[in-house]
Design a protein around this motif. Structure first.
Motif, PDB file in Angstrom:
ATOM      1  N   LEU A 158      17.685   7.377 -41.326  1.00 51.53           N
ATOM      2  CA  LEU A 158      16.231   7.528 -41.209  1.00 51.53           C
ATOM      3  C   LEU A 158      15.495   6.233 -41.532  1.00 51.53           C
ATOM      4  O   LEU A 158      15.942   5.445 -42.370  1.00 51.53           O
ATOM      5  CB  LEU A 158      15.749   8.638 -42.160  1.00 51.53           C
ATOM      6  N   GLY A 159      14.356   6.052 -40.881  1.00 59.60           N
ATOM      7  CA  GLY A 159      13.534   4.873 -41.128  1.00 59.60           C
ATOM      8  C   GLY A 159      12.684   4.574 -39.916  1.00 59.60           C
ATOM      9  O   GLY A 159      12.989   5.061 -38.821  1.00 59.60           O
ATOM     10  N   ASN A 160      11.636   3.782 -40.122  1.00 57.09           N
ATOM     11  CA  ASN A 160      10.787   3.427 -38.991  1.00 57.09           C
ATOM     12  C   ASN A 160      11.332   2.239 -38.210  1.00 57.09           C
ATOM     13  O   ASN A 160      11.947   2.420 -37.185  1.00 57.09           O
ATOM     14  CB  ASN A 160       9.347   3.183 -39.442  1.00 57.09           C
ATOM     15  N   ASP A 161      11.097   1.032 -38.732  1.00 56.24           N
ATOM     16  CA  ASP A 161      11.642  -0.103 -37.985  1.00 56.24           C
ATOM     17  C   ASP A 161      12.903  -0.677 -38.621  1.00 56.24           C
ATOM     18  O   ASP A 161      13.528  -1.575 -38.089  1.00 56.24           O
ATOM     19  CB  ASP A 161      10.583  -1.182 -37.733  1.00 56.24           C
ATOM     20  N   HIS A 162      13.281  -0.158 -39.782  1.00 51.30           N
ATOM     21  CA  HIS A 162      14.588  -0.488 -40.353  1.00 51.30           C
ATOM     22  C   HIS A 162      15.038   0.668 -41.222  1.00 51.30           C
ATOM     23  O   HIS A 162      14.277   1.607 -41.458  1.00 51.30           O
ATOM     24  CB  HIS A 162      14.551  -1.813 -41.122  1.00 51.30           C
ATOM     25  N   LEU A 163      16.263   0.615 -41.693  1.00 46.27           N
ATOM     26  CA  LEU A 163      16.809   1.729 -42.477  1.00 46.27           C
ATOM     27  C   LEU A 163      16.044   1.916 -43.788  1.00 46.27           C
ATOM     28  O   LEU A 163      15.819   0.954 -44.516  1.00 46.27           O
ATOM     29  CB  LEU A 163      18.292   1.465 -42.779  1.00 46.27           C
ATOM     30  N   GLU A 164      15.653   3.149 -44.055  1.00 48.03           N
ATOM     31  CA  GLU A 164      14.963   3.434 -45.316  1.00 48.03           C
ATOM     32  C   GLU A 164      15.671   4.517 -46.120  1.00 48.03           C
ATOM     33  O   GLU A 164      15.723   4.470 -47.338  1.00 48.03           O
ATOM     34  CB  GLU A 164      13.516   3.848 -45.040  1.00 48.03           C
ATOM     35  N   ARG A 165      16.226   5.501 -45.416  1.00 52.58           N
ATOM     36  CA  ARG A 165      16.866   6.626 -46.109  1.00 52.58           C
ATOM     37  C   ARG A 165      18.062   7.119 -45.294  1.00 52.58           C
ATOM     38  O   ARG A 165      18.117   6.936 -44.082  1.00 52.58           O
ATOM     39  CB  ARG A 165      15.878   7.806 -46.241  1.00 52.58           C
ATOM     40  N   ILE A 166      18.983   7.792 -46.001  1.00 57.25           N
ATOM     41  CA  ILE A 166      20.047   8.497 -45.276  1.00 57.25           C
ATOM     42  C   ILE A 166      20.087   9.935 -45.777  1.00 57.25           C
ATOM     43  O   ILE A 166      19.731  10.215 -46.923  1.00 57.25           O
ATOM     44  CB  ILE A 166      21.442   7.841 -45.444  1.00 57.25           C
ATOM     45  N   GLU A 167      20.500  10.820 -44.884  1.00 58.12           N
ATOM     46  CA  GLU A 167      20.642  12.219 -45.272  1.00 58.12           C
ATOM     47  C   GLU A 167      22.127  12.507 -45.482  1.00 58.12           C
ATOM     48  O   GLU A 167      22.954  12.146 -44.652  1.00 58.12           O
ATOM     49  CB  GLU A 167      20.092  13.120 -44.158  1.00 58.12           C
ATOM     50  N   LEU A 168      22.438  13.163 -46.603  1.00 56.80           N
ATOM     51  CA  LEU A 168      23.817  13.528 -46.897  1.00 56.80           C
ATOM     52  C   LEU A 168      23.965  15.039 -46.817  1.00 56.80           C
ATOM     53  O   LEU A 168      23.049  15.779 -47.183  1.00 56.80           O
ATOM     54  CB  LEU A 168      24.206  13.070 -48.306  1.00 56.80           C
ATOM     55  N   THR A 169      25.104  15.470 -46.328  1.00 59.64           N
ATOM     56  CA  THR A 169      25.390  16.905 -46.318  1.00 59.64           C
ATOM     57  C   THR A 169      26.701  17.121 -47.060  1.00 59.64           C
ATOM     58  O   THR A 169      27.697  16.459 -46.765  1.00 59.64           O
ATOM     59  CB  THR A 169      25.513  17.433 -44.873  1.00 59.64           C
ATOM     60  N   ALA A 229      24.775  21.898 -48.090  1.00 61.62           N
ATOM     61  CA  ALA A 229      23.477  21.513 -48.660  1.00 61.62           C
ATOM     62  C   ALA A 229      23.169  20.058 -48.312  1.00 61.62           C
ATOM     63  O   ALA A 229      24.071  19.217 -48.297  1.00 61.62           O
ATOM     64  CB  ALA A 229      23.498  21.691 -50.163  1.00 61.62           C
ATOM     65  N   THR A 230      21.898  19.770 -48.015  1.00 60.28           N
ATOM     66  CA  THR A 230      21.534  18.399 -47.665  1.00 60.28           C
ATOM     67  C   THR A 230      20.602  17.792 -48.713  1.00 60.28           C
ATOM     68  O   THR A 230      19.861  18.508 -49.385  1.00 60.28           O
ATOM     69  CB  THR A 230      20.814  18.330 -46.300  1.00 60.28           C
ATOM     70  N   ASN A 231      20.690  16.480 -48.849  1.00 63.34           N
ATOM     71  CA  ASN A 231      19.664  15.761 -49.607  1.00 63.34           C
ATOM     72  C   ASN A 231      19.541  14.347 -49.068  1.00 63.34           C
ATOM     73  O   ASN A 231      20.443  13.859 -48.387  1.00 63.34           O
ATOM     74  CB  ASN A 231      19.966  15.777 -51.113  1.00 63.34           C
ATOM     75  N   GLU A 232      18.416  13.725 -49.342  1.00 65.38           N
ATOM     76  CA  GLU A 232      18.182  12.367 -48.835  1.00 65.38           C
ATOM     77  C   GLU A 232      18.223  11.371 -49.977  1.00 65.38           C
ATOM     78  O   GLU A 232      17.748  11.667 -51.077  1.00 65.38           O
ATOM     79  CB  GLU A 232      16.815  12.297 -48.149  1.00 65.38           C
ATOM     80  N   ILE A 233      18.795  10.203 -49.718  1.00 57.47           N
ATOM     81  CA  ILE A 233      18.704   9.137 -50.712  1.00 57.47           C
ATOM     82  C   ILE A 233      18.093   7.897 -50.055  1.00 57.47           C
ATOM     83  O   ILE A 233      18.266   7.659 -48.867  1.00 57.47           O
ATOM     84  CB  ILE A 233      20.072   8.790 -51.368  1.00 57.47           C
ATOM     85  N   GLU A 234      17.356   7.142 -50.888  1.00 58.29           N
ATOM     86  CA  GLU A 234      16.708   5.934 -50.376  1.00 58.29           C
ATOM     87  C   GLU A 234      17.658   4.761 -50.485  1.00 58.29           C
ATOM     88  O   GLU A 234      18.119   4.427 -51.579  1.00 58.29           O
ATOM     89  CB  GLU A 234      15.446   5.650 -51.186  1.00 58.29           C
ATOM     90  N   VAL A 235      17.972   4.157 -49.352  1.00 61.38           N
ATOM     91  CA  VAL A 235      18.806   2.950 -49.342  1.00 61.38           C
ATOM     92  C   VAL A 235      18.285   1.976 -48.284  1.00 61.38           C
ATOM     93  O   VAL A 235      17.733   2.389 -47.271  1.00 61.38           O
ATOM     94  CB  VAL A 235      20.299   3.255 -49.036  1.00 61.38           C
ATOM     95  N   SER A 236      18.473   0.675 -48.536  1.00 64.50           N
ATOM     96  CA  SER A 236      18.108  -0.321 -47.514  1.00 64.50           C
ATOM     97  C   SER A 236      19.312  -0.678 -46.673  1.00 64.50           C
ATOM     98  O   SER A 236      19.177  -1.248 -45.601  1.00 64.50           O
ATOM     99  CB  SER A 236      17.606  -1.614 -48.134  1.00 64.50           C
TER     100      SER A 236
END
Lengths: 302, 103
Positions: A203-214, A219-226
């Motif tokens: 996930l992200g607009n013009d570059h990577l901002e977050r990833i979703e883990l399952t 169960a899913t959750n998102e973490i913020e990573v560059s």
């Protein structure tokens, strides 16, 4: 008409060119990107006989200059297909086509991808397949590494000295990689190991901002990573040859040590061949073998 | 045009305030593909008198790399009137570079 057309200018292909030229064959190397293959990303080679230390770039450049000096022709065009013709093989590229009496397939391996949307778009914008190449650009940022093998463990350890936090995401509850490395990772305060989880969204607009883990429960959750470093192995890109030569179930070209494929006059050299050990020294060894067998094949044509 | 060394101190002057289009090459000495790209950029520079090329070493200029979200090198960023108009990551041949700056 060339005597030998080699597809791929990595260590295997360029070594084949040297052997071909030393036998005074007319040799063309077709390469999609630049010469060198995977090895140009290696900072320091320490296991090539007679070289204590050499950078992958220097190694590749020396090999390229040697092949050039001996009179090898290079074209930088992407091979799209090879075709059997009556008396020769046709190599079709992005810019044209070439005819050769024999062909050596030395296209190596490509990175295995997660196959997620935005993965391709964000290469160089947060998504990477090479921690030692891109790691330096993630100083004090949060990053994730995906994978469970030695490369993933080494990448996580390397990045832990640069990045703020390193999430190591593994789909199982144990690592198949080196246990010593796992212990070293567990001692690192800024490394968080996430077991039983897979990356399901980038996930992200013009570059990577977050990833979703399952996780394994769904169960899913998102973490913020560059940064997301994908270390889930490499695969052959032999699909374009599958109508001409036989592939095994993993996509490698079936051939024994003699590098003969299922098609007469078509040989294979390097990492895209079915083999036990994929190293620089075995790639160059294949190059020598494939060229020698191609030369033998040419002799029988006359 | 020759290739100019880009630093934090001259980036404003050479890139952002430049009247011409500027191609910025973010690179490092230890990066194999960057070293492959260097002679291709020189060819491009020789063939294009009006194109300004600025080379930024990310080890010396980490802040610039962070500021422009450079996450992989070699990274080429094309600037016009102080704004980014195009970007490319990885090796490109001089022919591909011509296309990239011509787009």
């Amino acid at each position: 008409m060339y005597d030998i057309i080699i597809i791929g200018a990595g260590p295997a292909g360029m070594t084949a060119a040297i052997y071909g030229r030393r036998a005074l064959k007319n040799v063309l190397v077709v390469e999609a990107q630049t010469y060198g293959g995977q090895i140009i990303n290696t900072l320091d080679i320490e296991n090539f006989p007679s070289e204590m230390h050499i950078s992958g770039f220097d190694f590749a450049t020396k090999l390229y200059e040697q092949a050039k000096e001996l009179g090898t022709n290079f074209v930088f065009e992407k091979c799209i297909a090879i075709k059997n013709k009556k008396n020769c093989k046709e190599v079709i590229t992005s810019k044209g086509s070439y005819e050769g009496k024999s062909v050596i397939l030395a296209t190596g391996l490509v990175n295995r991808t997660l196959g997620l949307e935005k993965e391709k778009e964000f290469i160089g914008l947060g998504v990477s397949y090479c921690a030692t190449c891109d790691g330096a650009l993630y100083k004090n940022r949060d990053v994730a590494v995906v994978g469970g093998g030695n490369t993933a463990l080494e990448d996580a350890l390397y990045l832990s000295n640069i990045a703020k936090t390193v999430y190591l995401i593994h789909r199982r509850d144990t690592f198949r990689g080196d246990s010593l490395e796992v212990e070293r990772l567990k001692e690192k305060e800024n490394v968080k190991i996430v077991y039983n989880s897979v990356v399901t969204n980038i996930l992200g607009n013009d570059h990577l901002e977050r990833i979703e883990l399952t996780d394994s429960e769904g169960a899913t959750n998102e973490i913020e990573v560059s940064g997301l470093f994908i270390a889930i192995g490499k695969v052959p890109a032999n699909d374009i040859f599958k109508d001409v030569v036989e592939l095994d179930k993993d996509g490698y070209i079936t051939a024994k040590e003699d590098c003969h494929t299922s098609e007469k006059g078509v040989f294979v050299a390097g990492d895209n061949r079915q083999k036990l050990l994929r190293q620089l020294v075995t790639a160059t060894s294949d190059g020598a073998m494939a060229a020698t067998e191609a030369i033998k094949y040419l002799r029988n044509l006359d | 045009m020759s290739i100019i060394k880009g630093e934090k101190n001259n980036f404003d002057e050479e890139v952002l305030k430049s009247k011409e289009m500027v191609l910025v090459d973010f690179n490092a000495d230890w990066c194999g593909p960057c070293r492959m790209l260097a002679p291709e950029l020189e060819k491009l520079a020789e063939a294009n008198d009006s194109l300004k090329i600025v080379s930024v070493n990310i080890d010396n200029e980490g802040d610039l790399a962070t500021q422009y979200n450079v996450f992989s090198i070699p990274c080429l960023v094309l600037f016009k009137d102080g704004k980014e108009i195009n970007r490319s990551v990885g090796f490109k041949s001089s022919d591909e570079l011509e296309q990239f700056v011509g787009e």
